[in-house]
Structure formats: structure tokens, C-alpha cells
Design a protein around this motif. Structure first.
Motif, PDB file in Angstrom:
ATOM      1  N   GLY A 138      -2.216 -18.129 -10.334  1.00 18.78           N
ATOM      2  CA  GLY A 138      -3.243 -18.462  -9.351  1.00 18.78           C
ATOM      3  C   GLY A 138      -3.818 -17.245  -8.652  1.00 18.78           C
ATOM      4  O   GLY A 138      -4.813 -17.344  -7.935  1.00 18.78           O
ATOM      5  N   THR A 139      -3.195 -16.093  -8.851  1.00 19.47           N
ATOM      6  CA  THR A 139      -3.703 -14.861  -8.231  1.00 19.47           C
ATOM      7  C   THR A 139      -5.087 -14.536  -8.779  1.00 19.47           C
ATOM      8  O   THR A 139      -5.333 -14.617  -9.970  1.00 19.47           O
ATOM      9  N   ASP A 140      -5.986 -14.171  -7.879  1.00 17.97           N
ATOM     10  CA  ASP A 140      -7.367 -13.892  -8.281  1.00 17.97           C
ATOM     11  C   ASP A 140      -7.527 -12.444  -8.714  1.00 17.97           C
ATOM     12  O   ASP A 140      -7.371 -11.522  -7.933  1.00 17.97           O
ATOM     13  N   PHE A 141      -7.823 -12.241 -10.005  1.00 20.95           N
ATOM     14  CA  PHE A 141      -8.130 -10.924 -10.527  1.00 20.95           C
ATOM     15  C   PHE A 141      -9.574 -10.935 -10.985  1.00 20.95           C
ATOM     16  O   PHE A 141      -9.873 -11.211 -12.149  1.00 20.95           O
ATOM     17  N   SER A 142     -10.474 -10.679 -10.080  1.00 22.40           N
ATOM     18  CA  SER A 142     -11.898 -10.729 -10.383  1.00 22.40           C
ATOM     19  C   SER A 142     -12.238  -9.732 -11.479  1.00 22.40           C
ATOM     20  O   SER A 142     -11.837  -8.572 -11.432  1.00 22.40           O
ATOM     21  N   GLY A 143     -12.976 -10.198 -12.479  1.00 19.67           N
ATOM     22  CA  GLY A 143     -13.375  -9.338 -13.583  1.00 19.67           C
ATOM     23  C   GLY A 143     -12.387  -9.287 -14.720  1.00 19.67           C
ATOM     24  O   GLY A 143     -12.599  -8.584 -15.703  1.00 19.67           O
ATOM     25  N   PHE A 144     -11.265 -10.019 -14.618  1.00 17.66           N
ATOM     26  CA  PHE A 144     -10.261 -10.054 -15.672  1.00 17.66           C
ATOM     27  C   PHE A 144     -10.035 -11.493 -16.130  1.00 17.66           C
ATOM     28  O   PHE A 144     -10.241 -12.440 -15.386  1.00 17.66           O
ATOM     29  N   TYR A 145      -9.611 -11.633 -17.375  1.00 18.61           N
ATOM     30  CA  TYR A 145      -9.232 -12.953 -17.859  1.00 18.61           C
ATOM     31  C   TYR A 145      -7.909 -12.852 -18.608  1.00 18.61           C
ATOM     32  O   TYR A 145      -7.585 -11.825 -19.203  1.00 18.61           O
ATOM     33  N   GLN A 146      -7.132 -13.923 -18.552  1.00 14.32           N
ATOM     34  CA  GLN A 146      -5.817 -13.923 -19.181  1.00 14.32           C
ATOM     35  C   GLN A 146      -5.948 -14.061 -20.691  1.00 14.32           C
ATOM     36  O   GLN A 146      -6.618 -14.956 -21.200  1.00 14.32           O
ATOM     37  N   THR A 147      -5.292 -13.151 -21.421  1.00  9.68           N
ATOM     38  CA  THR A 147      -5.364 -13.184 -22.876  1.00  9.68           C
ATOM     39  C   THR A 147      -4.056 -13.615 -23.533  1.00  9.68           C
ATOM     40  O   THR A 147      -4.059 -14.073 -24.670  1.00  9.68           O
ATOM     41  N   ASN A 154       0.843  -1.197   0.000  1.00 11.46           N
ATOM     42  CA  ASN A 154       0.000   0.000   0.000  1.00 11.46           C
ATOM     43  C   ASN A 154       0.878   1.246   0.000  1.00 11.46           C
ATOM     44  O   ASN A 154       1.953   1.257   0.599  1.00 11.46           O
ATOM     45  N   ALA A 155       0.442   2.266  -0.712  1.00 11.44           N
ATOM     46  CA  ALA A 155       1.105   3.564  -0.684  1.00 11.44           C
ATOM     47  C   ALA A 155       0.087   4.635  -0.330  1.00 11.44           C
ATOM     48  O   ALA A 155      -1.109   4.354  -0.187  1.00 11.44           O
ATOM     49  N   ALA A 156       0.530   5.857  -0.202  1.00 10.73           N
ATOM     50  CA  ALA A 156      -0.303   6.909   0.389  1.00 10.73           C
ATOM     51  C   ALA A 156      -1.470   7.357  -0.482  1.00 10.73           C
ATOM     52  O   ALA A 156      -2.545   7.676   0.029  1.00 10.73           O
ATOM     53  N   TYR A 157      -1.295   7.365  -1.814  1.00  9.53           N
ATOM     54  CA  TYR A 157      -2.281   8.006  -2.686  1.00  9.53           C
ATOM     55  C   TYR A 157      -2.943   7.001  -3.624  1.00  9.53           C
ATOM     56  O   TYR A 157      -2.272   6.208  -4.280  1.00  9.53           O
ATOM     57  N   THR A 158      -4.259   7.057  -3.685  1.00 13.85           N
ATOM     58  CA  THR A 158      -5.024   6.134  -4.523  1.00 13.85           C
ATOM     59  C   THR A 158      -5.029   6.623  -5.970  1.00 13.85           C
ATOM     60  O   THR A 158      -5.484   7.726  -6.258  1.00 13.85           O
ATOM     61  N   VAL A 159      -4.530   5.782  -6.875  1.00 12.86           N
ATOM     62  CA  VAL A 159      -4.534   6.086  -8.303  1.00 12.86           C
ATOM     63  C   VAL A 159      -5.864   5.652  -8.919  1.00 12.86           C
ATOM     64  O   VAL A 159      -6.537   6.418  -9.603  1.00 12.86           O
ATOM     65  N   CYS A 160      -6.248   4.402  -8.666  1.00  9.59           N
ATOM     66  CA  CYS A 160      -7.499   3.855  -9.174  1.00  9.59           C
ATOM     67  C   CYS A 160      -7.711   2.490  -8.542  1.00  9.59           C
ATOM     68  O   CYS A 160      -6.932   2.073  -7.685  1.00  9.59           O
ATOM     69  N   ARG A 161      -8.753   1.805  -8.967  1.00 10.29           N
ATOM     70  CA  ARG A 161      -8.995   0.422  -8.571  1.00 10.29           C
ATOM     71  C   ARG A 161      -8.865  -0.478  -9.788  1.00 10.29           C
ATOM     72  O   ARG A 161      -8.978  -0.018 -10.925  1.00 10.29           O
ATOM     73  N   LEU A 162      -8.633  -1.754  -9.539  1.00 11.70           N
ATOM     74  CA  LEU A 162      -8.460  -2.675 -10.657  1.00 11.70           C
ATOM     75  C   LEU A 162      -9.639  -2.629 -11.618  1.00 11.70           C
ATOM     76  O   LEU A 162      -9.470  -2.710 -12.833  1.00 11.70           O
ATOM     77  N   GLN A 163     -10.845  -2.511 -11.082  1.00 11.82           N
ATOM     78  CA  GLN A 163     -12.025  -2.518 -11.951  1.00 11.82           C
ATOM     79  C   GLN A 163     -12.094  -1.298 -12.864  1.00 11.82           C
ATOM     80  O   GLN A 163     -12.869  -1.278 -13.824  1.00 11.82           O
ATOM     81  N   ASP A 164     -11.257  -0.265 -12.580  1.00 11.32           N
ATOM     82  CA  ASP A 164     -11.217   0.913 -13.444  1.00 11.32           C
ATOM     83  C   ASP A 164     -10.328   0.700 -14.667  1.00 11.32           C
ATOM     84  O   ASP A 164     -10.340   1.512 -15.598  1.00 11.32           O
ATOM     85  N   LEU A 165      -9.545  -0.380 -14.664  1.00  9.84           N
ATOM     86  CA  LEU A 165      -8.588  -0.643 -15.734  1.00  9.84           C
ATOM     87  C   LEU A 165      -9.213  -1.452 -16.862  1.00  9.84           C
ATOM     88  O   LEU A 165     -10.231  -2.111 -16.692  1.00  9.84           O
TER      89      LEU A 165
END
Length: 256
Positions: free
Chosen positions: A235-244, A214-225
């Protein structure tokens, strides 16, 4: 071996270990123990390492007080592979933004064969690389931030309003388990957010050293990308994303 070469070898050696003793460094680099100790003292003064228990540990390259040249020299293989994957998104004639992070600098080499490409950046280093690659370049200008060799501030943010960007490529200091993308630098965070307002697609490049932090300033959330290039375990869970796409242990994820 010259002093600069020896110190570079020490840094590379420490990148693979949590801790290394001065004795082991002395044997590995065929240098006297007093010489190694002087090197460690010099590297600590420059902000690259911290001496402890008769040896040294490498400082976190993502910390805000870490010197820019050192951040540029860490995880270079991963950064290059992430940029190779991310560059596959770009077509001839596209307009892209490349931020000041040490990761995205590798994008220039990956894009230099694209035709009629336009790049906007706030990074002095990226500008120099683009000049060498003969790519049409716009620089935001603004207030020079020494810690990142880049331009930030209101003028840089206002400059971006004149562009419609196809892809905004950026990296940050941290990505936590809740999918929050954060950074240590307030001005750089504000500029990225200004870029996002005029970007069709947002692409995060993030190596494993940023995960779970974690750092001090929020840039965005994963769902914004729209896309994310990583070298995380699949194996890392990236909800809403799929590997291309994947290559050499790195992965490109697209928003579902």
C-alpha cells in the motif's frame, strides 16, 4: 550454552521486540539472572544494545556508530529475499557494481551461477565472497573505512570512471516519506554518486527498517532510480514506479 551463543540468542530475541526484561531473558535462555546481566553489560559495551528498566533494547542497526558485524546480522531474511529479486535483473555477461552495504552482500550468492559476470565493488567482504564464487572481480581501492570494511575516497571514485556498469546495486541508511534516499556516511555517499554517473541502471535495495527515516547526506531521490527492491507494504505509495515482481513478502518495483 557458550557465552557467544547466548549473546547471539539475546540479540535475535531483541530483534523481535522493542524491549525485553532480564528476567524474561533468564527464563527463556535457561541462564541465571547474574549471567544475563553480565551478557547485557557486555553487549552494551560493544554497542549492540542499551540497558534500561531492568532489561534492554536493541540499538538501531542503521545508526553510524553501530558495529559492522551487528548490522550484518540484522534483517538477514529480508536482505536475502531482496537480493534474490534484484538478481533477476542481471543477465549473463553483465557488468555490475555492488556497494559496501550489509544488504547487498547477499547479491553474491544470488549471482554466482551467472556466466561471464564482472563485478566491481568497494567492499572487502564482497570481494572475499566473490573470490569464493570464482566471479571476475575488480576492487576500487582507496581509503579503508573501518566502520563499513570498505574503500572510499577520491581514489575509489576516480577508479569507477574506467567502467560502464549495467546495474549498480546499493543500499543506504534511510528513505523518507518525500522519497529522499539518504545515508550517514559522507564518503560512501560520494562514491555511490560517482558510480551512478557510469551506471546504466540504478537499483536500491531497502528493507522496512529504513523507511520513514532521515540521515545526514543525500544519496539521490526515488525518481533518480530505475528499480527498487523492498519489503514495504504494497500500500506504500511509490509515485512513478510499478510493481513488477513479488516473492515471500518482498517486492521489485520498476520505474514507469
Amino acid at each position: 550454552m557458550l557465552k557467544e551463543e547466548r549473546q547471539e540468542q539475546i540479540i535475535r530475541f531483541l530483534q523481535d521486540r522493542d524491549y525485553c526484561s532480564a528476567v524474561l531473558l533468564s527464563k527463556t535462555l535457561y541462564a541465571s539472572l547474574p549471567t544475563i546481566r553480565r551478557d547485557l553489560a557486555d553487549l552494551e559495551k560493544k554497542g549492540y544494545i542499551r540497558r534500561c528498566r531492568g532489561g534492554a533494547v536493541l540499538l538501531d542497526a542503521n545508526r553510524p556508530d553501530t558495529p559492522f558485524p551487528f548490522r550484518l546480522s540484522t534483517h538477514t531474511l529480508e536482505k536475502n529475499q531482496l537480493c534474490l529479486l534484484a538478481a533477476t535483473l542481471v543477465a549473463d555477461g553483465d557488468v555490475v557494481f555492488i556497494d559496501e552495504s550489509t544488504t547487498t552482500q547477499y547479491m553474491v550468492e544470488c549471482l554466482r551461477h551467472r556466466q561471464d559476470l564482472t563485478v566491481i565493488t568497494n567492499s572487502i567482504a564482497v570481494c572475499n565472497l566473490l573470490y569464493q564464487s570464482n566471479i571476475k572481480t575488480y576492487c576500487t581501492g582507496g581509503c579503508l573505512q573501518n566502520s563499513s570494511c570498505s574503500f572510499v575516497g577520491r581514489q575509489a571514485e576516480k577508479y569507477m570512471a574506467d567502467f560502464n556498469v549495467d546495474y549498480a546495486f546499493f543500499s543506504t541508511s534511510a528513505l523518507n516519506e518525500e522519497g529522499l534516499v539518504t545515508d550517514y556516511f559522507e564518503e560512501g555517499t560520494h562514491l555511490r554518486q560517482a558510480v551512478f554517473e557510469h551506471a546504466r541502471k540504478k537499483v536500491l535495495l531497502c528493507d522496512h527498517s529504513k523507511l520513514g527515516k532521515n540521515a545526514a547526506y543525500t544519496v539521490c531521490r526515488l525518481q533518480d532510480l530505475d528499480y527498487m527492491a523492498t519489503d514495504f507494504d504494497t500500500g506504500t505509495d511509490f509515485s512513478g514506479f510499478y510493481q513488477t515482481m513479488s516473492k515471500n513478502g518482498c517486492f521489485l518495483f520498476s520505474k514507469a
